[in-house]
Design a protein around this motif. Structure first.
Motif, short mmCIF file in Angstrom:
data_model
loop_
_atom_site.label_atom_id
_atom_site.label_comp_id
_atom_site.label_asym_id
_atom_site.label_seq_id
_atom_site.Cartn_x
_atom_site.Cartn_y
_atom_site.Cartn_z
N GLU A 1 56.02 71.87 46.66
CA GLU A 1 56.71 71.09 47.69
C GLU A 1 55.88 71.00 48.96
O GLU A 1 55.79 69.94 49.60
CB GLU A 1 58.07 71.72 48.01
N LYS B 1 52.77 68.68 48.42
CA LYS B 1 53.18 67.28 48.36
C LYS B 1 53.53 66.76 49.75
O LYS B 1 53.11 65.65 50.13
CB LYS B 1 54.40 67.15 47.43
N ASP C 1 52.89 51.23 48.89
CA ASP C 1 53.15 52.31 47.94
C ASP C 1 51.89 53.12 47.62
O ASP C 1 51.92 54.02 46.79
CB ASP C 1 53.75 51.74 46.65
N ARG D 1 52.24 56.92 48.26
CA ARG D 1 53.04 57.58 47.22
C ARG D 1 52.22 57.73 45.95
O ARG D 1 52.27 58.78 45.29
CB ARG D 1 54.30 56.77 46.94
N ARG D 2 51.46 56.70 45.59
CA ARG D 2 50.67 56.75 44.37
C ARG D 2 49.59 57.83 44.44
O ARG D 2 49.32 58.52 43.44
CB ARG D 2 50.06 55.39 44.10
N VAL E 1 49.73 60.60 46.33
CA VAL E 1 50.42 61.89 46.25
C VAL E 1 50.79 62.20 44.81
O VAL E 1 50.56 63.31 44.31
CB VAL E 1 51.68 61.89 47.14
N ASP E 2 51.35 61.21 44.11
CA ASP E 2 51.73 61.41 42.71
C ASP E 2 50.51 61.75 41.85
O ASP E 2 50.59 62.61 40.95
CB ASP E 2 52.43 60.16 42.16
N TYR E 3 49.41 61.07 42.11
CA TYR E 3 48.18 61.31 41.33
C TYR E 3 47.68 62.73 41.53
O TYR E 3 47.37 63.45 40.56
CB TYR E 3 47.11 60.31 41.75
N MET F 1 49.33 65.38 42.57
CA MET F 1 50.25 66.36 42.00
C MET F 1 50.18 66.37 40.47
O MET F 1 50.30 67.43 39.85
CB MET F 1 51.68 66.08 42.46
N SER F 2 49.95 65.22 39.87
CA SER F 2 49.87 65.17 38.41
C SER F 2 48.64 65.89 37.89
O SER F 2 48.63 66.41 36.77
CB SER F 2 49.86 63.71 37.92
N THR G 1 49.97 69.95 38.61
CA THR G 1 51.24 70.57 38.26
C THR G 1 51.35 70.92 36.78
O THR G 1 51.04 70.11 35.90
CB THR G 1 52.41 69.63 38.64
N GLU H 1 53.45 71.54 33.42
CA GLU H 1 54.62 70.83 32.91
C GLU H 1 55.87 71.70 32.96
O GLU H 1 56.97 71.22 33.16
CB GLU H 1 54.36 70.35 31.48
#
Length: 213
Positions: free
Chosen positions: A86, A89, A186, A189-190, A192-194, A196-197, A200, A202
Motif C-alpha cells: 500500500e 503504491k 490514465d 495509473r498504468r 503504478v499498476d505495471y 506493482m505487477s 507483487t 500472487e
C-alpha cells in the motif's frame, strides 16, 4: 492588519518564485534576468531584488522550496501506517503527480546537474535524492521480507522506477517520438499498476502460512 500584510507578502513571493522557476527553466540561470522575471510576474525588478537580494539568491530559494517539499513528502510517507504494498503504491502515485505537474523544476534539475555551478544545490539535491532512493529501498526490502513482494534486485528495481517516471513525464524524446503525444490521464495509473505487477506475489497469505509452519 499585520497578518493580512504578511499573507500578501507570502503570496507575492510565492508568485515570483513560480514565475522565476519557469523563466530559469526556459532560459537557464545565465540567460534569465530579474527584469524578465519582473515582466512576467508583474512585480518590478527593484521589489524582486528587495525580496530575494539577487538573481542567484532567488535561484537558490527555488531549489530550497522544491527540495524541502520532496523531503517533507518522504517524512509524511514514513509516518503512514500502511503495509509495504500500500505504501509503495501510494508513494509512486504521489511521485508521478509531483514530477508530471512541475516539469519546469525537473528541467532546472537537469540543467543544474549538467552545469554544476552551485555546489550548495548539488549537495542538497544529492541528500534529497538519496532519501528518496533509500526510502524506496526500505519499502521494497520490507515487502520482500514480509512476503508482499517477490525477491528481486532491489537497487536495480528502484533505479528503474525513478528512471521510468522521469522518462515518461519529462523526457522530450519519449513524449514526442516514442509516445507521439503527451501522457494520457490514465498513464499514471498504468505505470503504478505495471510497477506493482512486477513486484507483487500472487498470494501473500500463502507466504504467511508457509513461514508459520
Amino acid at each position: 492588519m499585520t497578518n493580512a500584510t504578511n499573507y500578501g507578502l507570502h503570496d507575492r513571493k510565492e508568485t515570483i518564485l513560480m514565475i522565476a522557476e519557469e523563466v530559469f527553466a526556459q532560459y537557464s540561470f545565465a540567460g534569465a534576468s530579474i527584469r524578465l522575471i519582473g515582466e512576467r510576474s508583474g512585480v518590478n525588478s527593484a521589489m524582486i531584488s528587495y525580496y530575494f537580494g539577487s538573481k542567484e539568491a532567488l535561484y537558490l530559494d527555488i531549489f530550497k522550496l522544491r527540495l524541502d517539499e520532496i523531503a517533507e513528502e518522504i517524512n509524511q510517507f514514513e509516518r503512514l501506517d500502511l503495509d509495504p504494498a500500500e505504501k509503495l503504491k501510494a508513494y509512486i502515485a504521489a511521485y508521478i503527480k509531483r514530477v508530471s505537474s512541475n516539469q519546469s523544476f525537473h528541467r532546472l534539475l537537469c540543467n543544474e546537474l549538467i552545469a554544476e555551478q552551485h555546489p550548495l544545490i548539488i549537495a542538497r539535491l544529492t541528500e534529497v535524492r538519496n532519501r528518496v532512493y533509500n526510502f524506496l529501498l526500505k519499502i521494497i526490502g520490507s515487502g520482500v521480507s514480509k512476503g508482499y513482494f517477490k525477491k528481486i534486485d532491489e537497487e536495480v528495481f528502484v533505479l528503474n522506477i525513478l528512471a521510468l517516471v522521469r522518462s515518461v513525464f519529462t523526457d522530450y524524446l519519449t513524449l514526442r517520438i516514442h509516445l507521439n503525444k503527451t501522457p494520457q490521464d490514465d498513464f499514471a495509473r498504468r505505470i503504478v499498476d505495471y510497477v506493482m505487477s512486477m513486484l507483487t506475489l500472487e498470494d501473500h497469505h500463502q507466504f504467511e502460512r508457509k513461514n508459520h509452519v
